[in-house]
Every structure is written in structure tokens, then in C-alpha cells.
Design a protein around this motif. Structure first.
Motif, PDB file in Angstrom:
ATOM      1  N   LEU A  19       0.820  -1.202   0.000  1.00 21.67           N
ATOM      2  CA  LEU A  19       0.000   0.000   0.000  1.00 21.67           C
ATOM      3  C   LEU A  19       0.864   1.267   0.000  1.00 21.67           C
ATOM      4  O   LEU A  19       0.522   2.259  -0.655  1.00 21.67           O
ATOM      5  CB  LEU A  19      -0.935  -0.003   1.208  1.00 21.67           C
ATOM      6  CG  LEU A  19      -2.072  -1.024   1.173  1.00 21.67           C
ATOM      7  CD1 LEU A  19      -2.874  -0.989   2.470  1.00 21.67           C
ATOM      8  CD2 LEU A  19      -2.998  -0.782  -0.021  1.00 21.67           C
ATOM      9  N   ILE A  20       1.994   1.249   0.718  1.00 24.31           N
ATOM     10  CA  ILE A  20       2.901   2.405   0.703  1.00 24.31           C
ATOM     11  C   ILE A  20       3.470   2.611  -0.694  1.00 24.31           C
ATOM     12  O   ILE A  20       3.552   3.740  -1.193  1.00 24.31           O
ATOM     13  CB  ILE A  20       4.028   2.208   1.739  1.00 24.31           C
ATOM     14  CG1 ILE A  20       3.466   2.291   3.162  1.00 24.31           C
ATOM     15  CG2 ILE A  20       5.127   3.252   1.550  1.00 24.31           C
ATOM     16  CD1 ILE A  20       4.486   1.980   4.237  1.00 24.31           C
ATOM     17  N   PHE A  21       3.856   1.518  -1.365  1.00 21.88           N
ATOM     18  CA  PHE A  21       4.385   1.619  -2.727  1.00 21.88           C
ATOM     19  C   PHE A  21       3.340   2.196  -3.682  1.00 21.88           C
ATOM     20  O   PHE A  21       3.624   3.110  -4.468  1.00 21.88           O
ATOM     21  CB  PHE A  21       4.844   0.244  -3.208  1.00 21.88           C
ATOM     22  CG  PHE A  21       5.330   0.218  -4.620  1.00 21.88           C
ATOM     23  CD1 PHE A  21       6.617   0.619  -4.931  1.00 21.88           C
ATOM     24  CD2 PHE A  21       4.505  -0.212  -5.655  1.00 21.88           C
ATOM     25  CE1 PHE A  21       7.076   0.602  -6.238  1.00 21.88           C
ATOM     26  CE2 PHE A  21       4.940  -0.231  -6.966  1.00 21.88           C
ATOM     27  CZ  PHE A  21       6.244   0.183  -7.261  1.00 21.88           C
ATOM     28  N   VAL A  22       2.109   1.682  -3.604  1.00 22.00           N
ATOM     29  CA  VAL A  22       1.044   2.176  -4.477  1.00 22.00           C
ATOM     30  C   VAL A  22       0.736   3.638  -4.167  1.00 22.00           C
ATOM     31  O   VAL A  22       0.524   4.460  -5.076  1.00 22.00           O
ATOM     32  CB  VAL A  22      -0.219   1.296  -4.322  1.00 22.00           C
ATOM     33  CG1 VAL A  22      -1.397   1.897  -5.095  1.00 22.00           C
ATOM     34  CG2 VAL A  22       0.060  -0.114  -4.817  1.00 22.00           C
ATOM     35  N   PHE A  23       0.718   3.985  -2.875  1.00 21.51           N
ATOM     36  CA  PHE A  23       0.457   5.375  -2.483  1.00 21.51           C
ATOM     37  C   PHE A  23       1.496   6.316  -3.074  1.00 21.51           C
ATOM     38  O   PHE A  23       1.156   7.386  -3.603  1.00 21.51           O
ATOM     39  CB  PHE A  23       0.454   5.469  -0.949  1.00 21.51           C
ATOM     40  CG  PHE A  23       0.446   6.877  -0.425  1.00 21.51           C
ATOM     41  CD1 PHE A  23      -0.719   7.619  -0.380  1.00 21.51           C
ATOM     42  CD2 PHE A  23       1.627   7.464   0.036  1.00 21.51           C
ATOM     43  CE1 PHE A  23      -0.722   8.925   0.110  1.00 21.51           C
ATOM     44  CE2 PHE A  23       1.629   8.753   0.526  1.00 21.51           C
ATOM     45  CZ  PHE A  23       0.448   9.492   0.551  1.00 21.51           C
ATOM     46  N   LEU A  24       2.774   5.945  -3.020  1.00 17.17           N
ATOM     47  CA  LEU A  24       3.820   6.820  -3.526  1.00 17.17           C
ATOM     48  C   LEU A  24       3.752   6.973  -5.042  1.00 17.17           C
ATOM     49  O   LEU A  24       3.948   8.069  -5.575  1.00 17.17           O
ATOM     50  CB  LEU A  24       5.192   6.285  -3.107  1.00 17.17           C
ATOM     51  CG  LEU A  24       5.511   6.369  -1.617  1.00 17.17           C
ATOM     52  CD1 LEU A  24       6.867   5.739  -1.325  1.00 17.17           C
ATOM     53  CD2 LEU A  24       5.496   7.809  -1.148  1.00 17.17           C
ATOM     54  N   VAL A  25       3.470   5.892  -5.753  1.00 17.27           N
ATOM     55  CA  VAL A  25       3.365   5.982  -7.216  1.00 17.27           C
ATOM     56  C   VAL A  25       2.187   6.853  -7.620  1.00 17.27           C
ATOM     57  O   VAL A  25       2.306   7.745  -8.482  1.00 17.27           O
ATOM     58  CB  VAL A  25       3.257   4.572  -7.831  1.00 17.27           C
ATOM     59  CG1 VAL A  25       2.990   4.660  -9.329  1.00 17.27           C
ATOM     60  CG2 VAL A  25       4.536   3.778  -7.576  1.00 17.27           C
ATOM     61  N   LEU A  26       1.018   6.623  -7.002  1.00 16.23           N
ATOM     62  CA  LEU A  26      -0.159   7.424  -7.341  1.00 16.23           C
ATOM     63  C   LEU A  26       0.019   8.875  -6.907  1.00 16.23           C
ATOM     64  O   LEU A  26      -0.409   9.803  -7.620  1.00 16.23           O
ATOM     65  CB  LEU A  26      -1.401   6.825  -6.672  1.00 16.23           C
ATOM     66  CG  LEU A  26      -1.830   5.438  -7.165  1.00 16.23           C
ATOM     67  CD1 LEU A  26      -3.070   4.962  -6.409  1.00 16.23           C
ATOM     68  CD2 LEU A  26      -2.109   5.448  -8.667  1.00 16.23           C
ATOM     69  N   TYR A  27       0.666   9.086  -5.763  1.00 18.73           N
ATOM     70  CA  TYR A  27       0.910  10.454  -5.290  1.00 18.73           C
ATOM     71  C   TYR A  27       1.853  11.189  -6.245  1.00 18.73           C
ATOM     72  O   TYR A  27       1.719  12.396  -6.477  1.00 18.73           O
ATOM     73  CB  TYR A  27       1.501  10.414  -3.880  1.00 18.73           C
ATOM     74  CG  TYR A  27       1.289  11.682  -3.072  1.00 18.73           C
ATOM     75  CD1 TYR A  27       0.612  12.772  -3.595  1.00 18.73           C
ATOM     76  CD2 TYR A  27       1.766  11.795  -1.779  1.00 18.73           C
ATOM     77  CE1 TYR A  27       0.409  13.924  -2.847  1.00 18.73           C
ATOM     78  CE2 TYR A  27       1.571  12.937  -1.016  1.00 18.73           C
ATOM     79  CZ  TYR A  27       0.895  14.005  -1.570  1.00 18.73           C
ATOM     80  OH  TYR A  27       0.698  15.154  -0.842  1.00 18.73           O
ATOM     81  N   THR A  28       2.827  10.466  -6.817  1.00 21.52           N
ATOM     82  CA  THR A  28       3.726  11.079  -7.793  1.00 21.52           C
ATOM     83  C   THR A  28       2.967  11.500  -9.042  1.00 21.52           C
ATOM     84  O   THR A  28       3.156  12.613  -9.559  1.00 21.52           O
ATOM     85  CB  THR A  28       4.846  10.098  -8.164  1.00 21.52           C
ATOM     86  OG1 THR A  28       5.605   9.778  -6.990  1.00 21.52           O
ATOM     87  CG2 THR A  28       5.762  10.690  -9.223  1.00 21.52           C
TER      88      THR A  28
END
Length: 420
Positions: A19-28
Motif C-alpha cells: 500500500l505504501i508503494f502504491v500510495f507513492l506511485v499514485l501520489y507522484t
């Protein structure tokens, strides 16, 4: 707080990491769109508005385009280091988020767990250490590309990160003194009554300036100075490798914004006033929203600076870091240690501490506008004397403006030797 970590089942840890990985990609992807829209608004343009609602899919389209572009490999490049450098740059930016707290203890698919992957007694030092590794990717990218411009960009980045990371670390020392811990969860818990940016205002100002220099963003984006170094350290990169550098830059922006939120703005806690009128503001998954909004405020600051300020000269940039930020940070730490000792001995109350922090922050801001001693001692250069093209009898035809001046001036005898 440390006893809450290390007890989760393996699938909870794996799911939180995903979830942290997905959050960072989508936030980027969101930050790229957000930056384009805000800068377009500042410059009276429209910005991306075609792909998806409000142009939200424009960043995704650009990412797909980067992945499908032609791969270019310079002949003079070191092949192994050239391919490894983008990985070294992007991986540490993800690892730093292992100790960032998103919220309190929640019910996560039937398991009671904090909204944080893990925590350490020296969590903040872990973040500083991991993010420092990313600069190796930039330096190696510049060295392995076989290009002078890329090499200069990599060297600039190493000097820049070292310089401003010192100021950033010194600003965080004040938080350690005040909170009595280097654990991110315990620092957030220590801000239950008052956020640290109020009593530690000088440290907050220094950190905000240092984090812009740390992430190579305008007006401190000197490793990528297009007017001097073409594209900087990633001049010879294309396609997916360039996209990895791009991803690392935007994730580092969010990382330092999240660290500022955790250290100075109460972390995931609700803004002032909301928790007083709403008891559940700091419970459940609502703190994730407050955390996101606080980091987004720092991202807006990044964009505002980029759309407002011109790029600094490199000597001005290094002078500002070593001769202003670092000495001020050292002086503030010494003063804070003395003030903290007086507080522990009940010789200084909270109101006096806030007044002292406000005065110190105001003096810090004022010093930025004072002229430096070098500027005061520098004498103005004399204006060059007007060049007379006809002096000495050289047959130089005058410019139209000189003809008009000559026609209005009194007639003088012209030399006859050498004239045409």
C-alpha cells in the motif's frame, strides 16, 4: 510506542508495504498533474485538461510514453554503472517510508496495527541515512554517462546534498532535544498538546529551506541547470531510466514533506480546532487525510517557489548554505539546549519559550534580507569610456545613430591619409 511494532503477521507487513508503494506511485502521478495545473494557473494558462477528467490521466499518459520511448546508450558510457545508477537513485526514496507514521492504531482487516510499517529508536537517522544514498545514483549517473555536462551535474549534486543535509540534520537536532526521542511515532505523540513548529520556529524555517536544496528543486535545481549543463546529470538518459530519475525526484519531495509534517506539524494529527469540535478526528483512518493534506501543502510550496523565483548562481547557493544556514542552526541548538535546561528546572515557562522562538524566527527572517559584507565592500565598476570609431583616422563607416549625432555636431577636419 515501540511495543506496538514487531507483532504483526507477515501478510499485514506485506500488505502495508504494498500500500505504501502504491500510495507513492499514485501520489507522484498526482503531484505531476498538480504542479502543471498550479503553474498554468500562475501563468494564466489552461494546463492539462484533455486526458481524463480535469486532465488527471495526463501524468499516466506521460509515464506510458516514457516507458515506450527509444533506449539510447552512449558509446563512451560505462554500461553496468549506467544502468545501475537509476536504481540506486529510486530505491532509497521508497525505503525511507518504512518509518513514516500515517495514523494511529486501527483495525486492519481484523488485526489491530498502527498505520506505520515499522519504527526504530533512531528512525529519523534511518531516514537521513537512506535518503543520502540516493545521491550516489546521481553522481554515478553523471560519471558513467561519458559526458562532461552530466559529470558536472553529478558533482554539483553531491556538493549540494552534503551542504544542505548538514543544515537539515542540525534543524532536526532541535526536535530531538525537545521530544527526547528519535522515534517518529514518539515524536508525533509528543506533539499532542502543541506542534513543534511553534516552539521550534527557527528550526522549522531552516528545515524548509534545506529541504528545497536537498531535493534539487527550483530555485536550487543547480544539478539540472539547463542553461549551463544542458540537462544536468541525466542528460544522456532516456526512456524508462529517465523516468526512474523523475520518479525519485518527486518521491523525495514527498519524503521531505512527510518528514517535515512528522517533525513539526503534528504528523497525522488533525489541524488546530478540528480535534476540539470533533472527537473522532484523530481516530480510525481520518488521520491519513490530515497527513495527506499537510504534505500537499508543502508540495504547493515547492510549486510556488518554482513558478516565482529564478535559479540562484552556484556560488551564491553554497555561500548561503555554509555561511548562513549552518552557523544559524548551530547557534540555535546551543540556545535551545540552554532554554530546555531552564524548562526542566522549572525556571522558564512555556509562554517565555514561545516568545523566544518567535523573536529568534523573526531575526532569522530579517537576516536573509541584510546585504552581505562582500556586497558592501565591493566598489562599483567604472563605466567604460565611449569608443570613438574615427579616432586615429580609421575609415570606419558610422552607424545611423552616429550619423545623426555627427550631423548635429560642429564640422571638424577629417584626416586625408588612409581614407577611402
Amino acid at each position: 510506542m515501540m511495543e506496538l511494532f514487531g507483532n504483526d503477521p507477515w501478510w499485514v507487513v506485506a500488505l502495508k508495504a504494498l500500500l505504501i508503494f502504491v500510495f507513492l506511485v499514485l501520489y507522484t502521478l498526482f503531484n505531476i498533474w498538480f504542479e502543471r495545473r498550479v503553474v498554468a494557473r500562475m501563468q494564466h494558462r489552461i494546463g492539462p485538461n484533455v486526458n481524463g477528467p480535469f486532465g488527471l490521466l495526463q501524468s499516466l499518459a506521460d509515464g506510458v510514453k516514457l516507458g515506450l520511448k527509444e533506449e539510447i546508450f552512449p558509446k563512451a558510457a560505462d554500461k553496468v554503472v549506467y544502468y545501475v545508477a537509476p536504481i540506486i537513485a529510486v530505491v532509497p526514496s521508497f525505503l525511507a517510508w518504512a518509518v513514516i507514521p500515517f495514523g494511529p492504531v486501527v483495525n486492519f482487516f481484523g488485526e489491530e496495527t498502527p498505520l506505520q510499517l515499522t519504527d526504530l529508536p533512531v528512525a529519523v537517522l534511518y531516514i537521513l541515512a537512506v535518503t543520502s544514498v540516493g545521491v550516489y545514483g546521481i553522481v554515478l549517473a553523471g560519471w558513467s554517462s561519458g559526458s562532461i555536462y552530466a559529470l558536472l551535474g553529478g558533482l554539483r549534486s553531491s556538493a549540494q546534498v552534503i551542504s544542505y543535509e548538514v543544515a537539515m540534520g542540525l534543524s532536526l537536532v532541535a526536535v530531538f532535544i525537545y521530544a527526547g526521542s528519535m522515534s517518529t511515532s514518539e515524536i508525533v505523540a509528543a506533539q499532542e498538546d502543541i506542534w513543534f513548529f511553534i516552539p521550534l520556529l527557527p528550526s522549522f524555517i531552516i528545515y524548509v529551506i534545506a529541504m528545497v536544496g536537498e531535493t534539487n528543486r527550483a530555485p536550487f535545481d543547480l544539478p539540472e541547470a539547463e542553461g549551463e549543463l544542458v540537462g544536468g546529470f541525466h542528460t544522456e538518459y532516456s526512456s524508462f531510466k529517465f523516468a526512474m530519475f523523475f520518479l525519485a525526484e518527486y518521491i523525495n519531495m514527498v519524503t521531505v514533506a512527510a518528514l517535515a509534517t512528522t517533525m513539526f506539524l503534528g504528523g497525522w494529527r488533525a489541524p488546530f480546532g478540528i480535534a476540539q469540535i470533533w472527537e473522532g478526528a484523530n481516530e480510525g483512518y481520518w488521520p491519513v487525510l490530515w497527513f495527506f493534506l499537510k504534505t500537499l501543502g508543502f508540495i504547493f510550496m515547492y510549486i510556488w517557489l518554482r513558478g516565482t523565483l529564478p535559479r540562484m548562481r552556484y556560488d551564491q547557493f553554497m555561500h548561503f548554505g555554509w555561511k548562513w544556514l549552518i552557523p544559524i542552526a548551530l547557534g540555535w541548538i546551543v540556545a535551545l539546549a540552554f532554554i530546555r535546561k531552564l524548562q526542566v528546572e522549572d525556571m522558564l515557562d512555556q509562554n517565555a519559550m514561545l516568545i523566544a522562538a518567535a523573536v529568534a524566527g523573526a531575526l532569522l527572517i530579517v537576516t536573509f534580507f541584510l546585504p552581505s559584507r562582500d556586497d558592501e565592500d565591493e566598489e562599483p565598476e567604472p563605466e567604460p569610456a565611449e569608443f570613438d570609431a574615427f579616432a586615429g583616422g580609421y575609415p570606419v563607416p558610422p552607424l545611423p545613430s552616429q550619423r545623426a549625432t555627427a550631423s548635429s555636431a560642429p564640422t571638424t577636419s577629417q584626416p586625408t591619409d588612409g581614407g577611402v
